[in-house]
Design a protein around this motif. Structure first.
Motif, PDB file in Angstrom:
ATOM      1  N   PRO A 104     -23.056  29.455  -3.418  1.00 24.56           N
ATOM      2  CA  PRO A 104     -22.286  29.199  -2.206  1.00 24.56           C
ATOM      3  C   PRO A 104     -21.877  30.516  -1.546  1.00 24.56           C
ATOM      4  O   PRO A 104     -21.560  31.492  -2.226  1.00 24.56           O
ATOM      5  N   VAL A 105     -21.904  30.512  -0.222  1.00 28.69           N
ATOM      6  CA  VAL A 105     -21.491  31.677   0.564  1.00 28.69           C
ATOM      7  C   VAL A 105     -20.147  31.333   1.191  1.00 28.69           C
ATOM      8  O   VAL A 105     -20.059  30.394   1.984  1.00 28.69           O
ATOM      9  N   MET A 106     -19.127  32.104   0.831  1.00 30.24           N
ATOM     10  CA  MET A 106     -17.762  31.812   1.272  1.00 30.24           C
ATOM     11  C   MET A 106     -17.247  32.921   2.179  1.00 30.24           C
ATOM     12  O   MET A 106     -17.451  34.101   1.908  1.00 30.24           O
ATOM     13  N   ASP A 107     -16.576  32.518   3.243  1.00 32.01           N
ATOM     14  CA  ASP A 107     -15.849  33.454   4.095  1.00 32.01           C
ATOM     15  C   ASP A 107     -14.393  33.045   3.959  1.00 32.01           C
ATOM     16  O   ASP A 107     -13.952  32.070   4.572  1.00 32.01           O
ATOM     17  N   ASN A 108     -13.661  33.761   3.119  1.00 33.78           N
ATOM     18  CA  ASN A 108     -12.333  33.366   2.660  1.00 33.78           C
ATOM     19  C   ASN A 108     -12.459  32.014   1.967  1.00 33.78           C
ATOM     20  O   ASN A 108     -13.166  31.898   0.991  1.00 33.78           O
ATOM     21  N   LYS A 109     -11.843  30.951   2.490  1.00 33.44           N
ATOM     22  CA  LYS A 109     -11.949  29.636   1.839  1.00 33.44           C
ATOM     23  C   LYS A 109     -12.957  28.729   2.531  1.00 33.44           C
ATOM     24  O   LYS A 109     -13.095  27.570   2.160  1.00 33.44           O
ATOM     25  N   MET A 110     -13.651  29.264   3.540  1.00 34.56           N
ATOM     26  CA  MET A 110     -14.598  28.440   4.289  1.00 34.56           C
ATOM     27  C   MET A 110     -16.012  28.593   3.732  1.00 34.56           C
ATOM     28  O   MET A 110     -16.528  29.701   3.602  1.00 34.56           O
ATOM     29  N   LEU A 111     -16.647  27.456   3.432  1.00 34.08           N
ATOM     30  CA  LEU A 111     -18.026  27.444   2.960  1.00 34.08           C
ATOM     31  C   LEU A 111     -18.955  27.649   4.150  1.00 34.08           C
ATOM     32  O   LEU A 111     -18.972  26.852   5.072  1.00 34.08           O
ATOM     33  N   MET A 112     -19.698  28.739   4.129  1.00 33.25           N
ATOM     34  CA  MET A 112     -20.597  29.091   5.231  1.00 33.25           C
ATOM     35  C   MET A 112     -22.015  28.571   5.003  1.00 33.25           C
ATOM     36  O   MET A 112     -22.787  28.436   5.941  1.00 33.25           O
ATOM     37  N   GLY A 113     -22.354  28.310   3.755  1.00 31.93           N
ATOM     38  CA  GLY A 113     -23.694  27.848   3.423  1.00 31.93           C
ATOM     39  C   GLY A 113     -23.958  28.049   1.950  1.00 31.93           C
ATOM     40  O   GLY A 113     -23.092  28.491   1.195  1.00 31.93           O
ATOM     41  N   VAL A 114     -25.173  27.723   1.545  1.00 34.42           N
ATOM     42  CA  VAL A 114     -25.616  27.926   0.163  1.00 34.42           C
ATOM     43  C   VAL A 114     -26.966  28.615   0.237  1.00 34.42           C
ATOM     44  O   VAL A 114     -27.852  28.166   0.967  1.00 34.42           O
ATOM     45  N   ILE A 115     -27.103  29.704  -0.512  1.00 39.24           N
ATOM     46  CA  ILE A 115     -28.404  30.363  -0.577  1.00 39.24           C
ATOM     47  C   ILE A 115     -29.018  30.089  -1.938  1.00 39.24           C
ATOM     48  O   ILE A 115     -28.317  29.924  -2.929  1.00 39.24           O
ATOM     49  N   SER A 116     -30.331  30.016  -1.948  1.00 42.54           N
ATOM     50  CA  SER A 116     -31.045  29.767  -3.198  1.00 42.54           C
ATOM     51  C   SER A 116     -31.769  31.028  -3.634  1.00 42.54           C
ATOM     52  O   SER A 116     -31.964  31.962  -2.839  1.00 42.54           O
ATOM     53  N   PHE A 117     -32.186  31.048  -4.868  1.00 42.53           N
ATOM     54  CA  PHE A 117     -32.966  32.180  -5.363  1.00 42.53           C
ATOM     55  C   PHE A 117     -34.247  32.305  -4.546  1.00 42.53           C
ATOM     56  O   PHE A 117     -34.702  33.403  -4.252  1.00 42.53           O
TER      57      PHE A 117
END
Length: 155
Positions: A104-117
């Motif tokens: 998961p990609v977080m900007d403070n407490k906001m989920l910005m997206g999910v990156i995969s390998f």
């Protein structure tokens, strides 16, 4: 290259699930959209990740049955996260160290997206291909030096 560069190319689609949902329902969503993970959201906050790894472990532990479990009972409730500003050179060892395929990609407490390998590997390969293309173009256009232009060509 930063994680934000991957998110920009990947687009804004984000698949989520609530922790009280049935594992069966979550698996159906993963299958329907051909995805390997779901961000688990409760009251607007990321509380975990459900990936095919947790699903496989649950099936193996229960003789192939989901046993009426909820997402909360099998999710990773402490997923490793990064920020949009995290450099890819930092993400790769993090993912390798914990055998994490989805982050998961977080900007403070906001989920910005999910990156995969896969997303990370693709970004690295694309970057290397671009660099190779630029180097080949540079070498092809290499200026001839003055000293070699006027020298005799001996066999």
């Amino acid at each position: 290259m930063k994680v934000s560069d991957i998110l920009r190319v990947k687009g804004g689609t984000l698949y989520t699930v609530q922790p009280q949902e049935s594992l069966e329902s979550a698996i159906a969503t993963m299958s329907q959209f051909d995805i390997g993970s779901l961000a688990v959201i409760e009251h607007g906050d990321l509380v975990g990740m459900l990936t095919f790894r947790e699903v496989i472990h649950t099936l193996a532990a229960n003789g192939g049955s989901l046993g009426g479990r909820t997402v909360r009972s099998v999710m990773d409730d402490h997923p490793m996260t990064c920020t949009p500003q995290t450099e890819l050179d930092q993400v790769r060892p993090m993912m390798l160290e914990r055998h994490t395929r989805y982050m998961p990609v977080m900007d403070n407490k906001m989920l910005m997206g999910v990156i995969s390998f896969y997303d990370v590997a693709k970004a690295v390969v694309d970057s290397q291909n671009f660099e190779n293309k630029m180097l080949k173009a540079y070498i092809r256009d290499w200026p001839e030096e003055e000293s070699t232009k006027n020298e005799p060509n001996f066999p």
